[in-house]
Design an enzyme around this catalytic site. Sequence first.
Site, PDB file in Angstrom:
ATOM      1  N   ASP A   8      38.403  37.370 -37.995  1.00 52.26           N
ATOM      2  CA  ASP A   8      38.920  38.685 -38.380  1.00 52.26           C
ATOM      3  C   ASP A   8      39.357  39.352 -37.077  1.00 52.26           C
ATOM      4  OD1 ASP A   8      39.512  41.010 -39.869  1.00 52.26           O
ATOM      5  OD2 ASP A   8      37.552  41.846 -39.366  1.00 52.26           O
ATOM      6  N   GLU A  67      43.099  36.083 -40.337  1.00 53.83           N
ATOM      7  CA  GLU A  67      43.770  37.071 -41.182  1.00 53.83           C
ATOM      8  C   GLU A  67      45.148  37.383 -40.619  1.00 53.83           C
ATOM      9  OE1 GLU A  67      41.545  40.410 -43.250  1.00 53.83           O
ATOM     10  OE2 GLU A  67      42.621  41.480 -41.674  1.00 53.83           O
ATOM     11  N   ASP A 139      32.693  43.114 -39.766  1.00 57.14           N
ATOM     12  CA  ASP A 139      33.720  42.241 -39.190  1.00 57.14           C
ATOM     13  C   ASP A 139      33.361  40.766 -39.351  1.00 57.14           C
ATOM     14  OD1 ASP A 139      35.628  44.216 -38.120  1.00 57.14           O
ATOM     15  OD2 ASP A 139      33.955  44.802 -36.847  1.00 57.14           O
TER      16      ASP A 139
END
Length: 173
Positions: A8, A67, A139
């Site tokens: 992430d 991502e 996260d």
Amino acid sequence: MAIILGIDPGSRVIGYGVIRQVGRQLSYLGSGCIRTKVDDLPSRLKLIYAGVTEIITQFQPDYFAIEQVFMAKNADSALKLGQARGVAIVAAVNQELPVFEYAARQVKQTVVGIGSAEKSQVQHMVRTLLKLPANPQADAADALAIAITHCHVSQNAMQMSESRLNLARGRLR
């Protein structure tokens, strides 16, 4: 069996999550955050690269999932995020890992069932799916969700390939 590293990305905090997939079974290997406490961007990017490289060395993943960048309202933030992603991807490519990218909406849809899910919902589902004793930090949970998404997407792609192969075999008989 495959080990998947999910990332992430962020310019100050980078979540990571590592899972093992054996068939349809997923198991947790590790997660956490790389925190860059320096102010200048080049130093942060260097820390991100070093941190991701260290995680790759430690866990020896087979796949790297990250991502995709979303369009932020603040152009400067979006550019910094893009640079952080780029550095993480370079760390993976330098270790000859295949890189897969997933939209945040797709990750939420896969893990929670709703593309607009809240962070707390993602944390809860990651905890449930990986049978963790507590919710991972936000996260890290997002990174684990990205890794889980990769498992589901690759599993579905494999099933579709097998179905097509079976159809083709049926036509050849």
